[in-house]
Design an enzyme around this catalytic site. Sequence first.
Site, PDB file in Angstrom:
ATOM      1  N   LYS A  98     -11.521  -8.910  10.138  1.00 16.05           N
ATOM      2  CA  LYS A  98     -10.974  -8.931   8.782  1.00 16.05           C
ATOM      3  C   LYS A  98      -9.506  -9.324   8.774  1.00 16.05           C
ATOM      4  O   LYS A  98      -9.073 -10.074   7.896  1.00 16.05           O
ATOM      5  CB  LYS A  98     -11.168  -7.579   8.101  1.00 16.05           C
ATOM      6  CG  LYS A  98     -10.295  -6.447   8.626  1.00 16.05           C
ATOM      7  CD  LYS A  98     -10.471  -5.191   7.802  1.00 16.05           C
ATOM      8  CE  LYS A  98      -9.586  -4.072   8.323  1.00 16.05           C
ATOM      9  NZ  LYS A  98      -8.157  -4.401   8.252  1.00 16.05           N
ATOM     10  N   THR A  99      -8.741  -8.829   9.740  1.00 14.23           N
ATOM     11  CA  THR A  99      -7.314  -9.168   9.780  1.00 14.23           C
ATOM     12  C   THR A  99      -7.128 -10.658  10.033  1.00 14.23           C
ATOM     13  O   THR A  99      -6.304 -11.317   9.388  1.00 14.23           O
ATOM     14  CB  THR A  99      -6.597  -8.347  10.867  1.00 14.23           C
ATOM     15  OG1 THR A  99      -6.774  -6.953  10.596  1.00 14.23           O
ATOM     16  CG2 THR A  99      -5.115  -8.671  10.899  1.00 14.23           C
ATOM     17  N   ASP A 127      -5.380  -5.557   1.811  1.00 12.85           N
ATOM     18  CA  ASP A 127      -6.156  -5.165   2.987  1.00 12.85           C
ATOM     19  C   ASP A 127      -6.615  -3.716   2.826  1.00 12.85           C
ATOM     20  O   ASP A 127      -6.045  -2.956   2.042  1.00 12.85           O
ATOM     21  CB  ASP A 127      -5.278  -5.317   4.228  1.00 12.85           C
ATOM     22  CG  ASP A 127      -6.087  -5.320   5.509  1.00 12.85           C
ATOM     23  OD1 ASP A 127      -7.327  -5.372   5.432  1.00 12.85           O
ATOM     24  OD2 ASP A 127      -5.472  -5.271   6.595  1.00 12.85           O
ATOM     25  N   GLU A 128      -7.647  -3.339   3.570  1.00 12.16           N
ATOM     26  CA  GLU A 128      -8.180  -1.966   3.564  1.00 12.16           C
ATOM     27  C   GLU A 128      -8.441  -1.488   2.133  1.00 12.16           C
ATOM     28  O   GLU A 128      -8.053  -0.385   1.737  1.00 12.16           O
ATOM     29  CB  GLU A 128      -7.211  -1.008   4.278  1.00 12.16           C
ATOM     30  CG  GLU A 128      -6.875  -1.389   5.702  1.00 12.16           C
ATOM     31  CD  GLU A 128      -8.012  -1.148   6.681  1.00 12.16           C
ATOM     32  OE1 GLU A 128      -9.117  -0.784   6.242  1.00 12.16           O
ATOM     33  OE2 GLU A 128      -7.788  -1.340   7.886  1.00 12.16           O
ATOM     34  N   GLN A 187     -16.260   2.349   5.930  1.00 13.08           N
ATOM     35  CA  GLN A 187     -15.125   2.985   6.603  1.00 13.08           C
ATOM     36  C   GLN A 187     -14.204   3.684   5.606  1.00 13.08           C
ATOM     37  O   GLN A 187     -13.025   3.901   5.889  1.00 13.08           O
ATOM     38  CB  GLN A 187     -14.348   1.955   7.416  1.00 13.08           C
ATOM     39  CG  GLN A 187     -15.170   1.315   8.532  1.00 13.08           C
ATOM     40  CD  GLN A 187     -14.345   0.397   9.408  1.00 13.08           C
ATOM     41  OE1 GLN A 187     -13.475   0.828  10.149  1.00 13.08           O
ATOM     42  NE2 GLN A 187     -14.618  -0.893   9.302  1.00 13.08           N
ATOM     43  N   ARG A 193     -15.186   2.600  17.222  1.00 10.05           N
ATOM     44  CA  ARG A 193     -13.919   2.420  17.947  1.00 10.05           C
ATOM     45  C   ARG A 193     -14.190   1.974  19.383  1.00 10.05           C
ATOM     46  O   ARG A 193     -13.293   1.469  20.054  1.00 10.05           O
ATOM     47  CB  ARG A 193     -13.110   3.723  17.999  1.00 10.05           C
ATOM     48  CG  ARG A 193     -12.665   4.339  16.682  1.00 10.05           C
ATOM     49  CD  ARG A 193     -12.027   3.365  15.759  1.00 10.05           C
ATOM     50  NE  ARG A 193     -13.013   2.818  14.843  1.00 10.05           N
ATOM     51  CZ  ARG A 193     -12.834   1.702  14.127  1.00 10.05           C
ATOM     52  NH1 ARG A 193     -11.718   1.022  14.243  1.00 10.05           N
ATOM     53  NH2 ARG A 193     -13.767   1.264  13.303  1.00 10.05           N
TER      54      ARG A 193
END
Length: 665
Positions: A36-37, A242-243, A273, A623
């Site tokens: 995504k980044t 973002d997020e 998330q 993770r």
Amino acid sequence: MSRLQAIVQSLNTPQREAALHSDGPLLVIAGAGAGKTKTAIHRLACLLAGGAAPESVLCITFTNKAAQEMRERAKALVGEAAEQVMIRTFHSAAVILLRESLPQYPQAGRDRKFSIADPSAQLALVKEAIAERNFDIKANKPESFLWRIGRYKNEMADADTLLYRRANNELMDWPRVQAMIGETDRYVNRLTAEIWKRYEEKLRAANMFDFDDLINTFVKMLIDVPAIRQKYQDRFRYIQVDEFQDTNIAQLQMVKLLAGDRQNVMAVGDDAQSIYSWRSADIRCILEFERIFPGAKMVLLEQNYRSSASILKVANRLIAHNQNQRAKTLFTTSGDGWPVRTYEADSDLDEARFVVAEIKKAAALGRKYSDFAVLLRVGAQSRVFEDRLREEGVPFTVVGGPSFYDRREVQDCMAYIRLLDNPKDSVSFERVLTSPKKGIGERSFQKLLAMASQRDMDLVDALKVAVDERVLTDQGAAGATKMHALYEHARRQIAANQPFPEVVDELVRGSGLISALEAEDKQKEERRADMVRSVITSLYESRRRFPNLTLHGYLDRLSLSDAQDGDKGEDVVKLQTIHSSKGLEYPVVFVVGMEQGMLPNRRALDEGNLEEERRLAYVAMTRARELLYLTGCRIRSDRAGFSVTEASQFLDEALGAQLPAAGNV
């Protein structure tokens, strides 16, 4: 090959589709480890390469570290133009824009030199508000009021909302808000409203905003002043967030108002998330994006570049049990890797023994300690792991432990600095009066506050007037005279453009703070004095890094800094809560405490918040890059001695009836 094609050539098909989107609302649902980044950065690069003016783009991230990473990576793609883009956190952007336009919004009751109240200052002001109403502070805990007020601010509510139950925005609904905060008693609402109003008066008098005010006030300014709203809508033609799953109602309103009719909003996030409802994050912001921004395009990023297929299979099975979500299935082309491993320990001590033994075996075979993370549902779980790691000589760090700036002596030093910057800051003023003591007690302090308010003067000037008019005498007068002289000298130096680190250094040393700490206890307090010296050192370091930085700018940067920015990345095992691990990844992850009542947490089970607990477990599992352990125990220590546990339902959901055996890394 065109410039745009060159920029996106390293992206997969859906990433490329998102990066090349320019006009109209766009929602990118990016699964864990799906890039995504990278997608957001390339989309920014495409906007700039396509002719968008850098100053017309606003990029919102959730950490300063992420903002810096985005700026550097975008610069590598398109050059210096990326430096001109406003890439900020929500709060940081709000601070900049508030300071710019605040003179046009007198309703805010602050000027441009407002301070940002840190948590200790907020708590002190709420305590004052409670005391002034003669409420029992033991029965009416200030922390509870402060938490409740913050939650309401993030819902764009105000004190009158509590009294009249009127909605201030389209998403606010009282049953959900009441359930979220745990209130059913209207008396609690009335009491909160009364404390809130007095707390707000104190913030105004001190020329301060608290952290939640920054966005709340900026949104109100956009609503109340059409000219300001139009100015920023004209400036920011493109907005990236973002997020997005972590946004709250106030942040969503900020995005909507800045976007205006163009609605050129790109939101990137993953509803699976969304784990911060306790911090006011509202999953509806991402689940209802198409309703909020009609005509929005949606792109799914499902190819995972982080974890093995075995890990993704387990994570996908788990999250599939959630009903309130956007359907997606993560996949990878990197192969199955090692199977997910489980271990059911006899006790929490045995669980810690197993985890540390596995780490030591792997380290003996060549793995670095920094390859490992032990993820906890609650911080209290860490004790047995810390004890075992110490016993076995394994280096570790507790991520998110006590912060340097939370130390009492550091807070004392910061009070001197904040009062120099904002002489109306009553919280810092009170702390300065007592660190070290200057002979000015509570009654005299209240007289100084009243005098400053009645005569419309700052608190430092009130010291001299109080001495001249003999409001303060004897020790109080001597302390006030010295303190006023120190600050008056420091203010003259600042006005003469003396470097602020040197000014603060002289001020703090002249105050006697360091010598008082050294005198209290030679062995222990020398360390505390060193903490104060370290604050002074940070001023000099900041000025060297940013030659044009002002004292005000230094305090702004400090108030908006991230807890994770200090991570040095030593070769140590990381012990951290699952919440603090979000956005990170490790080769080997132990998710411990997989028991009913632990993960899922008992409070969440009681409150019917199982889906967020499942998302939390999903975040923990994803993770891991190479190997994932899921561990729990049959017996867990508690205050009574021990209690028998039941295996987490998430184990069955993720793995099925047949559980793989534990093994070596």
